[in-house]
Scaffold this active site. Structure first.
Site, mmCIF file in Angstrom:
data_model
loop_
_atom_site.group_PDB
_atom_site.id
_atom_site.type_symbol
_atom_site.label_atom_id
_atom_site.label_comp_id
_atom_site.label_asym_id
_atom_site.label_seq_id
_atom_site.Cartn_x
_atom_site.Cartn_y
_atom_site.Cartn_z
ATOM 1 N N CYS A 1 -11.087 2.789 0.142
ATOM 2 C CA CYS A 1 -9.671 3.090 0.389
ATOM 3 C C CYS A 1 -9.308 2.253 1.600
ATOM 4 O O CYS A 1 -10.048 2.258 2.604
ATOM 5 C CB CYS A 1 -9.480 4.574 0.697
ATOM 6 S SG CYS A 1 -7.818 4.946 1.312
ATOM 7 N N THR A 2 -8.206 1.539 1.526
ATOM 8 C CA THR A 2 -7.883 0.612 2.612
ATOM 9 C C THR A 2 -7.502 1.319 3.911
ATOM 10 O O THR A 2 -7.466 0.691 4.971
ATOM 11 C CB THR A 2 -6.753 -0.342 2.182
ATOM 12 O OG1 THR A 2 -5.640 0.437 1.696
ATOM 13 C CG2 THR A 2 -7.227 -1.287 1.091
ATOM 14 N N HIS A 3 -7.223 2.608 3.838
ATOM 15 C CA HIS A 3 -6.982 3.352 5.079
ATOM 16 C C HIS A 3 -8.272 3.506 5.899
ATOM 17 O O HIS A 3 -8.209 3.670 7.113
ATOM 18 C CB HIS A 3 -6.454 4.756 4.761
ATOM 19 C CG HIS A 3 -4.980 4.831 4.475
ATOM 20 N ND1 HIS A 3 -4.439 4.399 3.286
ATOM 21 C CD2 HIS A 3 -3.937 5.288 5.218
ATOM 22 C CE1 HIS A 3 -3.114 4.601 3.308
ATOM 23 N NE2 HIS A 3 -2.795 5.139 4.466
ATOM 24 N N TYR B 1 -1.341 8.512 -2.704
ATOM 25 C CA TYR B 1 -1.583 8.103 -4.085
ATOM 26 C C TYR B 1 -2.819 8.790 -4.661
ATOM 27 O O TYR B 1 -2.937 8.962 -5.870
ATOM 28 C CB TYR B 1 -1.805 6.587 -4.149
ATOM 29 C CG TYR B 1 -0.549 5.751 -4.136
ATOM 30 C CD1 TYR B 1 0.709 6.311 -3.915
ATOM 31 C CD2 TYR B 1 -0.628 4.380 -4.346
ATOM 32 C CE1 TYR B 1 1.852 5.525 -3.909
ATOM 33 C CE2 TYR B 1 0.500 3.587 -4.354
ATOM 34 C CZ TYR B 1 1.740 4.152 -4.135
ATOM 35 O OH TYR B 1 2.856 3.359 -4.132
ATOM 36 N N GLY B 2 -3.766 9.115 -3.774
ATOM 37 C CA GLY B 2 -5.045 9.667 -4.225
ATOM 38 C C GLY B 2 -4.908 10.956 -5.007
ATOM 39 O O GLY B 2 -5.815 11.356 -5.730
ATOM 40 N N GLU C 1 -3.352 7.672 8.974
ATOM 41 C CA GLU C 1 -1.911 7.554 9.224
ATOM 42 C C GLU C 1 -1.574 8.082 10.620
ATOM 43 O O GLU C 1 -0.825 7.473 11.373
ATOM 44 C CB GLU C 1 -1.115 8.360 8.170
ATOM 45 C CG GLU C 1 -1.134 7.774 6.770
ATOM 46 C CD GLU C 1 -0.224 6.549 6.604
ATOM 47 O OE1 GLU C 1 0.726 6.397 7.393
ATOM 48 O OE2 GLU C 1 -0.504 5.751 5.696
ATOM 49 N N ASP D 1 0.867 -1.195 0.000
ATOM 50 C CA ASP D 1 0.000 0.000 0.000
ATOM 51 C C ASP D 1 0.900 1.240 0.000
ATOM 52 O O ASP D 1 2.117 1.142 0.160
ATOM 53 C CB ASP D 1 -0.917 -0.002 1.236
ATOM 54 C CG ASP D 1 -1.866 1.200 1.265
ATOM 55 O OD1 ASP D 1 -2.392 1.578 0.196
ATOM 56 O OD2 ASP D 1 -2.069 1.792 2.350
ATOM 57 N N SER D 2 0.269 2.406 -0.151
ATOM 58 C CA SER D 2 1.049 3.644 -0.067
ATOM 59 C C SER D 2 1.479 3.929 1.378
ATOM 60 O O SER D 2 2.381 4.730 1.604
ATOM 61 C CB SER D 2 0.195 4.820 -0.559
ATOM 62 O OG SER D 2 -0.914 4.995 0.306
ATOM 63 N N CYS E 1 -4.450 -1.609 -1.933
ATOM 64 C CA CYS E 1 -4.635 -0.173 -2.157
ATOM 65 C C CYS E 1 -5.596 -0.019 -3.328
ATOM 66 O O CYS E 1 -5.288 -0.461 -4.446
ATOM 67 C CB CYS E 1 -3.287 0.461 -2.491
ATOM 68 S SG CYS E 1 -3.429 2.178 -3.021
ATOM 69 N N ASN E 2 -6.745 0.579 -3.054
ATOM 70 C CA ASN E 2 -7.739 0.734 -4.121
ATOM 71 C C ASN E 2 -7.238 1.652 -5.228
ATOM 72 O O ASN E 2 -7.512 1.427 -6.407
ATOM 73 C CB ASN E 2 -9.039 1.314 -3.564
ATOM 74 C CG ASN E 2 -9.775 0.350 -2.674
ATOM 75 O OD1 ASN E 2 -10.665 -0.361 -3.095
ATOM 76 N ND2 ASN E 2 -9.397 0.288 -1.399
ATOM 77 N N THR E 3 -6.518 2.702 -4.844
ATOM 78 C CA THR E 3 -6.064 3.663 -5.847
ATOM 79 C C THR E 3 -5.102 2.989 -6.825
ATOM 80 O O THR E 3 -5.215 3.159 -8.048
ATOM 81 C CB THR E 3 -5.371 4.868 -5.176
ATOM 82 O OG1 THR E 3 -6.154 5.279 -4.052
ATOM 83 C CG2 THR E 3 -5.215 6.025 -6.131
HETATM 84 N N1 DGL Z 1 -4.792 3.130 0.895
HETATM 85 C C1 DGL Z 1 -4.892 3.601 -0.419
HETATM 86 C C2 DGL Z 1 -6.169 3.219 -1.111
HETATM 87 O O1 DGL Z 1 -6.736 2.207 -0.786
HETATM 88 C C3 DGL Z 1 -4.354 4.927 -0.840
HETATM 89 C C4 DGL Z 1 -4.242 6.077 0.043
HETATM 90 C C5 DGL Z 1 -3.434 7.224 -0.606
HETATM 91 O O2 DGL Z 1 -2.214 7.091 -0.620
HETATM 92 O O3 DGL Z 1 -4.030 8.166 -1.118
HETATM 93 O O4 DGL Z 1 -6.612 3.860 -2.018
#
Ligand code: DGL
Length: 266
Positions: A186-188, A40-41, A150, A8-9, A72-74
């Site tokens: 988003c996995t966060h 990443y978004g 985070e 992931d990011s 990571c979805n992005t």
């Molecule tokens: N956790 C990531 C996701 O699922 C990306 C978060 C990011 O870096 O913007 O999209």
């Protein structure tokens, strides 16, 4: 049992790693967080499609996993094909849980809460067309929730007002009162589940794809001829010049005993 690399990011993939660990406790896990390139978004498709195949290739050459999970979805909704083409091991990507959300919604009004990148990807439009054509789907992107997750995992307090501010456009906008299911795309965001729940008054299901990914990992591994288990501590690789004590603590809390910094050639 095998060895998975979770990517992931940042810490978001830990929400997926936790589900994988629950289902497959004997699986060896490595984790990589692209700390220097987060979030990443906010990155363009071109930036992600250029960086990720090369980075994932370098990471797999370092840890030699049997399977890679793009948690990571992005990244998944942007560059999964390019990453797969660069690697010689199976790659599983996360898919926003639009299908189960649409199926369980009674009001047929659902929301997809992801990064700004994810909610504008064609991949998400296609999921909506395929699985949620009977629903009204509200799309909401947030960069700040990534940062809040985070910080939470680094041990900092989370102010519910920050969360409410991020959710306000979704619930206070047109049709917001009808939303009864929110896809955590988003996995966060599952890392903020308690705070998300506490921030809204209406009855909402918060749906992520962590358990579905863990089942998929189990299934794919069951079809692989795995070498005998390689003993070794679960390791987190933090992409950047150095690790911080807070970062090391976060990953140790999720049972990654070794935490190392890694600077790829990119
Ligand atoms: N956790 C990531 C996701 O699922 C990306 C978060 C990011 O870096 O913007 O999209």
């Amino acid at each position: 049992m095998g060895h998975a690399l979770i990517f992931d990011s940042g810490v978001g993939g830990l929400s997926v790693a936790a589900e994988i660990r629950k289902r497959l406790p004997a699986l060896q896990m490595s984790y990589a967080a692209d700390d220097i390139f987060r979030p990443y978004g906010e990155k363009s498709e071109v930036q992600l499609k250029t960086r990720l195949p090369q980075l994932l290739w370098e990471l797999t050459e370092t840890v030699h996993p049997d399977i890679v999970v793009i948690a990571c979805n992005t990244a998944s909704t942007t560059a999964l094909n390019e990453i797969r083409a660069a690697l010689s091991v199976p790659v599983i990507g996360v898919v926003p849980a639009i299908k189960p959300a649409a199926a369980m919604s009674r009001t047929k009004t659902i929301a997809v809460l992801g990064t700004p990148g994810t909610v504008k990807r064609r991949y998400v439009d296609e999921l909506i067309d395929t699985f949620a054509s009977d629903c009204r789907v509200l799309l909401q992107g947030s960069v700040n929730l990534v940062d809040i997750a985070e910080r939470k995992l680094a041990g900092e307090p989370v102010d519910l007002d920050w969360i409410k501010t991020e959710l306000a456009p979704m619930f206070s906008g047109r049709h917001g009162a009808d939303i009864d299911a929110v896809v955590l795309a988003c996995t966060h965001f599952p890392l903020l589940r308690d705070e998300l729940k506490a921030s809204v008054t209406q009855s909402v299901q918060w749906i992520d794809s962590g358990d579905a990914i863990a089942r998929r990992v189990e299934d794919v591994l069951s079809h692989l001829k795995l070498k005998p288990a390689r003993p070794g501590p679960d390791t987190a690789l933090l992409v950047g010049p150095e690790t911080s004590p807070a970062r090391i603590r976060t990953f140790k809390d999720f049972s990654f005993e070794r935490v190392v910094a890694l600077l790829p050639s990119l």
